[in-house]
Design an enzyme around this catalytic site. Structure first.
Site: not given
Ligand code: NAP
Ligand code: GLV
Length: 295
Positions: A210, A258
């Site tokens: 993000r 994005h």
């Molecule tokens: P997720 O499964 O909730 O994973 C989040 C990860 O971040 C977890 O490993 C978590 O640690 C770690 N984390 C959170 N806060 C932290 C901190 N303070 N210190 C260290 N590690 C921390 O989320 P996801 O599905 O992988 O998605 C991640 C992000 O990708 C989304 O929230 C979104 O912002 C972004 N995204 C972007 C796009 C795009 O098109 N650019 C698309 C989809 C998503 P733990 O495992 O230990 O809890």
């Molecule tokens: C896109 O940015 C998502 O969070 O799925």
């Protein structure tokens, strides 16, 4: 709705009586809309990130918030991360520039194993991307709040291990959620702590998490004073990225709009229908957001 023909699906603002609504899917709802649904049982974020929804201070606190976790979205994100790591690793901009100028320049390259990639965020997306990069032969580590076991990926956990994680990373990939803790985490001080003895002599940044995580003035400063070799940014402090941003034309920056991992509407509908079916079978919902942690 093809994914669940038995459901009565309504589209805001034509949703009829607010008390008819049991489930709501939303991405950037106008503040107050979800709070106005008295019989709401579950709120579904239409994306993986929930920061936009959580900004609505009226969001009902007693209704679970479920985020998307979908194989199609995960695959798309891993494609993006692998593509961008390879793009920098294989110096694709140099190749493109050479072709444009008709220059035959067969320069030296290095092995994938010589490039240390560090993935911040080892959740659904980060762990898949890290695993795929490791399979391709890159030297991969990840950083998360809690320790992980992913084949071929060294796990660093918590703030105590953050500096050690940065110090061994030639490429920093962010797949963190936007939370109070991760706001501005990609700043000049962080970039200074990355490895400087890798194949390019300075590190590379890839942010597909993000925009709130990055301080763009610091990234530009780091690019211009040599702290950073190059960057790929899919997310920005302000989106769409304003036309006046120097990031658009910086010679060592790749800008994508994005679009690292689009949510396929059909896949998202199938996911939500599946979660509703689970709840109605009295099974636990999956991927419920921890409102305290913010993801
Ligand atoms: P997720 O499964 O909730 O994973 C989040 C990860 O971040 C977890 O490993 C978590 O640690 C770690 N984390 C959170 N806060 C932290 C901190 N303070 N210190 C260290 N590690 C921390 O989320 P996801 O599905 O992988 O998605 C991640 C992000 O990708 C989304 O929230 C979104 O912002 C972004 N995204 C972007 C796009 C795009 O098109 N650019 C698309 C989809 C998503 P733990 O495992 O230990 O809890
Ligand atoms: C896109 O940015 C998502 O969070 O799925």
């Amino acid at each position: 709705m093809t994914a669940a023909p038995a459901l009565d699906v309504r589209v805001w603002p034509d949703m009829g009586a607010p008390e008819d609504i049991s489930y709501a899917g939303a991405w950037l709802p106008p503040p107050g809309v979800l709070a106005g649904l008295p019989r709401l049982r579950v709120m579904f974020s239409l994306g993986a990130g929930v920061d936009a929804l959580l900004r609505d201070e009226t969001l009902p606190r007693n209704v679970p918030l479920v985020r998307v976790s979908d194989a199609d979205l995960t695959q798309r994100m891993s494609e993006y991360v692998v593509l961008q790591v390879l793009w920098h690793h294989r110096q694709q901009r140099r190749i493109d520039d050479n072709q444009r100028r008709k220059v035959w320049d067969s320069f030296a390259t290095h092995a994938a194993g010589d490039l240390r990639v560090g993935v911040m965020g080892l959740g659904v997306l980060g762990s898949d991307a890290a695993g795929k990069l490791a399979m391709m032969g890159f030297a991969v580590a990840g950083w998360s709040r809690t320790r992980k076991q992913i084949a071929g990926v060294q796990s660093f956990a918590g703030w105590d291990e953050f500096d050690a994680f940065l110090a061994r990373s030639d490429v920093l990939v962010s797949l963190l959620p936007a939370t109070a803790e991760t706001r501005g985490i990609i700043n000049y001080a962080t970039l200074r702590k990355l490895a400087r003895n890798g194949p390019f002599g300075a590190p590379i940044l890839i942010n597909a998490g993000r925009g709130a995580q990055q301080v763009e003035a610091d990234i530009l400063r780091a690019l211009d004073d040599g702290t950073l070799h190059a960057a790929t940014l899919d997310v920005f402090e302000t989106e769409p990225l304003p036309a006046h941003s120097p990031l658009w034309t910086h010679p060592r920056v790749v800008v994508t709009p994005h679009a690292a991992a689009d949510s396929d509407p059909a896949a998202i509908c199938r996911y939500i229908a599946g979660q509703i079916a689970r709840l109605e079978r009295c099974e636990a919902l999956q991927n419920v957001v921890d409102r305290q942690r913010g993801y």
